[in-house]
Design a protein around this motif. Sequence first.
Motif, PDB file in Angstrom:
ATOM      1  N   HIS A 628     -21.599  31.030  61.590  1.00 48.64           N
ATOM      2  CA  HIS A 628     -22.388  30.089  60.785  1.00 48.64           C
ATOM      3  C   HIS A 628     -21.697  28.738  60.600  1.00 48.64           C
ATOM      4  CE1 HIS A 628     -24.794  33.531  60.037  1.00 48.64           C
ATOM      5  NE2 HIS A 628     -23.976  34.098  59.185  1.00 48.64           N
ATOM      6  N   ARG A 629     -20.490  28.584  61.140  1.00 50.14           N
ATOM      7  CA  ARG A 629     -19.721  27.371  60.840  1.00 50.14           C
ATOM      8  C   ARG A 629     -20.375  26.122  61.416  1.00 50.14           C
ATOM      9  NH1 ARG A 629     -14.393  29.045  61.681  1.00 50.14           N
ATOM     10  NH2 ARG A 629     -14.136  29.350  59.434  1.00 50.14           N
ATOM     11  N   LYS A 634     -22.464  20.917  59.930  1.00 47.12           N
ATOM     12  CA  LYS A 634     -23.470  19.863  60.115  1.00 47.12           C
ATOM     13  C   LYS A 634     -24.186  19.565  58.803  1.00 47.12           C
ATOM     14  CE  LYS A 634     -27.476  18.585  62.908  1.00 47.12           C
ATOM     15  NZ  LYS A 634     -28.396  18.985  63.989  1.00 47.12           N
ATOM     16  N   TRP A 635     -24.504  20.609  58.047  1.00 46.19           N
ATOM     17  CA  TRP A 635     -25.180  20.400  56.757  1.00 46.19           C
ATOM     18  C   TRP A 635     -24.271  19.629  55.795  1.00 46.19           C
ATOM     19  CZ3 TRP A 635     -24.038  22.125  51.773  1.00 46.19           C
ATOM     20  CH2 TRP A 635     -25.036  21.914  50.818  1.00 46.19           C
ATOM     21  N   CYS A 636     -22.978  19.962  55.739  1.00 45.02           N
ATOM     22  CA  CYS A 636     -22.039  19.269  54.844  1.00 45.02           C
ATOM     23  C   CYS A 636     -21.911  17.801  55.227  1.00 45.02           C
ATOM     24  CB  CYS A 636     -20.670  19.952  54.890  1.00 45.02           C
ATOM     25  SG  CYS A 636     -20.614  21.592  54.142  1.00 45.02           S
ATOM     26  N   VAL A 637     -21.810  17.515  56.526  1.00 46.53           N
ATOM     27  CA  VAL A 637     -21.683  16.129  56.969  1.00 46.53           C
ATOM     28  C   VAL A 637     -22.930  15.330  56.604  1.00 46.53           C
ATOM     29  CG1 VAL A 637     -21.525  14.659  59.009  1.00 46.53           C
ATOM     30  CG2 VAL A 637     -20.028  16.643  58.792  1.00 46.53           C
ATOM     31  N   VAL A 641     -23.274  11.740  54.376  1.00 45.21           N
ATOM     32  CA  VAL A 641     -23.586  10.472  55.053  1.00 45.21           C
ATOM     33  C   VAL A 641     -25.085  10.203  55.102  1.00 45.21           C
ATOM     34  CG1 VAL A 641     -21.508  10.536  56.466  1.00 45.21           C
ATOM     35  CG2 VAL A 641     -23.596  11.595  57.329  1.00 45.21           C
ATOM     36  N   LYS A 642     -25.834  10.844  54.243  1.00 45.33           N
ATOM     37  CA  LYS A 642     -27.290  10.652  54.269  1.00 45.33           C
ATOM     38  C   LYS A 642     -27.650   9.191  54.011  1.00 45.33           C
ATOM     39  CE  LYS A 642     -31.541  12.643  52.423  1.00 45.33           C
ATOM     40  NZ  LYS A 642     -32.218  11.359  52.235  1.00 45.33           N
ATOM     41  N   ASP A 811     -13.357  23.992  56.092  1.00 43.04           N
ATOM     42  CA  ASP A 811     -14.614  24.392  55.457  1.00 43.04           C
ATOM     43  C   ASP A 811     -14.735  23.793  54.057  1.00 43.04           C
ATOM     44  OD1 ASP A 811     -15.204  25.866  57.706  1.00 43.04           O
ATOM     45  OD2 ASP A 811     -14.489  27.763  56.871  1.00 43.04           O
ATOM     46  N   SER A 812     -13.705  24.001  53.244  1.00 45.18           N
ATOM     47  CA  SER A 812     -13.729  23.477  51.879  1.00 45.18           C
ATOM     48  C   SER A 812     -13.602  21.960  51.861  1.00 45.18           C
ATOM     49  CB  SER A 812     -12.586  24.100  51.062  1.00 45.18           C
ATOM     50  OG  SER A 812     -12.701  25.506  51.018  1.00 45.18           O
ATOM     51  N   PHE A 813     -12.820  21.393  52.796  1.00 45.27           N
ATOM     52  CA  PHE A 813     -12.613  19.943  52.839  1.00 45.27           C
ATOM     53  C   PHE A 813     -13.929  19.208  53.097  1.00 45.27           C
ATOM     54  CE2 PHE A 813     -11.686  16.287  55.699  1.00 45.27           C
ATOM     55  CZ  PHE A 813     -11.157  15.440  54.740  1.00 45.27           C
ATOM     56  N   LEU A 814     -14.730  19.678  54.036  1.00 45.34           N
ATOM     57  CA  LEU A 814     -15.989  19.006  54.354  1.00 45.34           C
ATOM     58  C   LEU A 814     -17.011  19.151  53.238  1.00 45.34           C
ATOM     59  CD1 LEU A 814     -16.453  19.836  58.147  1.00 45.34           C
ATOM     60  CD2 LEU A 814     -15.705  17.687  57.115  1.00 45.34           C
ATOM     61  N   TYR A 815     -16.859  20.153  52.390  1.00 41.59           N
ATOM     62  CA  TYR A 815     -17.815  20.331  51.292  1.00 41.59           C
ATOM     63  C   TYR A 815     -17.365  19.607  50.023  1.00 41.59           C
ATOM     64  CZ  TYR A 815     -20.866  22.594  47.883  1.00 41.59           C
ATOM     65  OH  TYR A 815     -21.783  22.832  46.882  1.00 41.59           O
ATOM     66  N   GLU A 816     -16.062  19.725  49.662  1.00 40.75           N
ATOM     67  CA  GLU A 816     -15.589  19.219  48.381  1.00 40.75           C
ATOM     68  C   GLU A 816     -14.903  17.877  48.483  1.00 40.75           C
ATOM     69  OE1 GLU A 816     -13.705  22.072  45.745  1.00 40.75           O
ATOM     70  OE2 GLU A 816     -14.241  23.681  47.131  1.00 40.75           O
TER      71      GLU A 816
END
Length: 924
Positions: A628-629, A634-637, A641-642, A811-816
């Motif tokens: 699922h990564r 992609k969802w976190c990015v 940047v929306k 994983d955590s870096f791209l989210y938080e």
Amino acid sequence: KLCGYLQKLSGKGPLRGFRSRWFVFDPRRCYLYYFKGPQEALPLGHLDIASACFSYHQPEAAAAASGDEAAAFEVHSPNGAVAVLKAATRQDMTYWLQELQQKRWEYCNNLDAAKRDSRTSPTPSDFSKGLVAKDNPGSILSQNASAERARNILAVETSPTDLVGEQAASQPAPVQPSAINFSLKQWSTEIKNSMSSLRKGNNENRKSIFYTTEEWELLDPTPKDLEDSMALEEKRKHLAEGSKGLTSSAFPFDFGRIPHKTRRPLKDMIGSSKNRNSSESSPTEWYSGNGNRLVSELQLKYQSQQEELEKLKKDLLSQKELVRLLQQTVRSSQYDKYFASRLCEGVPKDKLELLHQKDDQILGLNNQLEKLNLEKDSLQQEVKNLKCKVGELNERLGMLMETIQAKDEVIMKLSRQLSECEDNTSSQIGGVNSSVATYTNKELQELDRLKDNLQGYKTQNKFLNKEILELSALRRNAEAREREWQAKYISLEAKLCQIESKYLILLQEMKTPVCSEEQSPAREVITQLLEDALKAETSEQPEQAFFKPHLVSEYDIYGFQTVPEDDDEEKLVAKSRALDLRSLSLSENREISTGVKWENYLASTMNREMMRCVELKNLIRSGIPHEHRSKMWKWCVNLHVKKFKDSTVPGYFQTLLQNALEKQNPASKQIELDLLRTLPNNKHYSSPTSEGIQKLRNVLLAFSWRNPDIGYCQGLNRLVAIALLYLEQEDAFWCLVTIVEVFMPRDYYTKTLLGSQVDQRVFKDLMSEKLPRLHAHFEQYKVDYTLITFNWFLVVFVDSVVSDILFKIWDSFLYEGPKVIFRFALALFKYKEEEILKLQDSMSIFKYLRYFTRTILDARKLTGIAFGDLNPFPLRQIRNRRTYHLEKVRLELTELEAIREDFLRERDTCVEKRDLISDDEEDS
């Protein structure tokens, strides 16, 4: 996406019945989830399609015509549970069955292929993006050609209706009457009907024929239906007469319109016309016995009620006329009194008589006008009645014309048959005539019913044969898989026995000291064990690799090299580390709680978009599963940047790349120099022809064109290389934009690296606060650990930790965001705090700091320290300290720049120092 509305049988006792549910198929686990509605987040449950089998019962023709059980099918689970589902139509049922069969077939075959390739991929590959996806193609096992051909022959292809697919979510759910709505009267009626169908001699009342919507019928009603229809017709006519004041119809009973059973196929009318002869001219002759008696009684009762109604109408009209006359008399008397008292004073008698005459004329004309209006209303009502009667007569005329046409066709057909039969012998003519005479309407209906049942059974037979074929093939695959696992188990057991034997020999020899310097057997065993241990699993062993115990692969699932090629000692350390990592991953796989949580969460987001929440943050902190990564990164990015994407035009990335390639770019030279130095230990970037090299070049060039102030900085290449392992080029570009422009402060990747220097001072403050003993230990031996941690922050731990931990950090870096870097940097030191405190000189401490991060293998323990032991960890504190240290660093840089300018001026004025040049001047 396979989804749509189905009725699911649920409940107990009187509440048991079909309830509308929204079903969604999950291809990742081959589950069929069902929800209350399309907008629900949490499923009510699921059906395991991978281990299920399907069936449905061919309904009787009558039930199929009514649609009660025509679209119901069953899903049988291995534990004996049976889920009964019902589609809106038989077409939808056939579509659901064929799709579920196909999904089960694909999933089981993909599962077999993934388990065969488990040496390189721990889970069935479900990637759609990134370089890692290229290493795990979803290969399907080659099936038996005859089985595939048989599946194609037995396939029942059909297309779905509007109640299947994503478009069905915008439609209302099909209304299904609840089980509570069934009254006792309906139950008793159903029981009576089922009992009457079993009685002897009632076969003529049992009709089981499929009818299409274009066909219409005129069935012979039973006496019970006739009595009910007569009562309804009588009530309808009473209401019509009471409201409109109409006379009775010329047709006292409408034999052509039975409310319950009003239509049948035209071919049945043709068949029934053969043995009715002249009886069709009189509708009352359709019924005999009790039917005729009931009709005559109802007609007499209806006529008597009509006569009473007419009498009441006449009395009402006479009373109305009397009231009208009395009103006129009162008005005339009042008028005479008024004129006699007021107007007649002083008026001659001849004028008064003239006035009286005119008044009488006016009253007469008013009365005549009222009568004409009444006549007009009555005539209009009669016209309406006549129009209704004309419409009914036209409709009946049309029905009679169709009947006559059908009879003419039958007569023509019989005439042709008769002419053909005249050429045969007299005996044959007699036989044909007798067969035609006995070919009744009931036999035609029975023939149609048998044809429809035959077609239904053929379809059911094809479906069940395909189901048996697929289940047999899947069973054979499971047996073959079991035999392979058995062979692997035997091979592993034999290998274990060999290793135990060698180690026992080694222990025995080591126990007995050898005084001579000759080559002992123990040394030979040790040499052999070392050679076996240094062997890496390569692609040259495809046949033996499955049956041999899994050695350490040359590359891990991310493409990183697990064992170096040069130093044997480093090989042993690296292989030992890889074995420890594999042991940890196997132990984590046995604990499926995290995986189940991810599956449940993703199932809850099938019908809604993912949102930031505490549950998702905790799941990401525990690590995103390998399969699922790509989707989650992609969802976190896109989440961060929306606002940038919304302000750009479509094809923005391609435009930047095109400009960077066509125009002169000052950063392109340095980018080309660093491409092969990015991740040389990863197979996706190890050679100039590697696929990742070209993608890395494109992303870095496009970013340098977007940010000319930064251009290119060493460290950006590693960030992009990690992103490209799970993202496509454009998504990796936006990932780099997220890190540089959203997460990190300004001047983090500029030439001065001002932001990076500030973060190192902030990290020192946090070390003194969170790990005071370790900080004091470093200060005591004057060890500047920021020389090590500087690269951690610049490239987010790339090439500093093992790959499994690296991707969990990302994983955590791209989210938080960047706070995660501080957490894990402190966690790494805390993880090895006791070992570092044991070192008592600066050289050994600094040497240990250079490699200690790669000895940390337990990602779960490290994550627990980062997000548990180090709390509280407010972001506001980091921002405040960044602001504080930023001013100090800027002041120091200003002072250094002033010193540099003084030095340059002194060098230019002093002859002895003119030969001294700086590194920057030498490079230029």
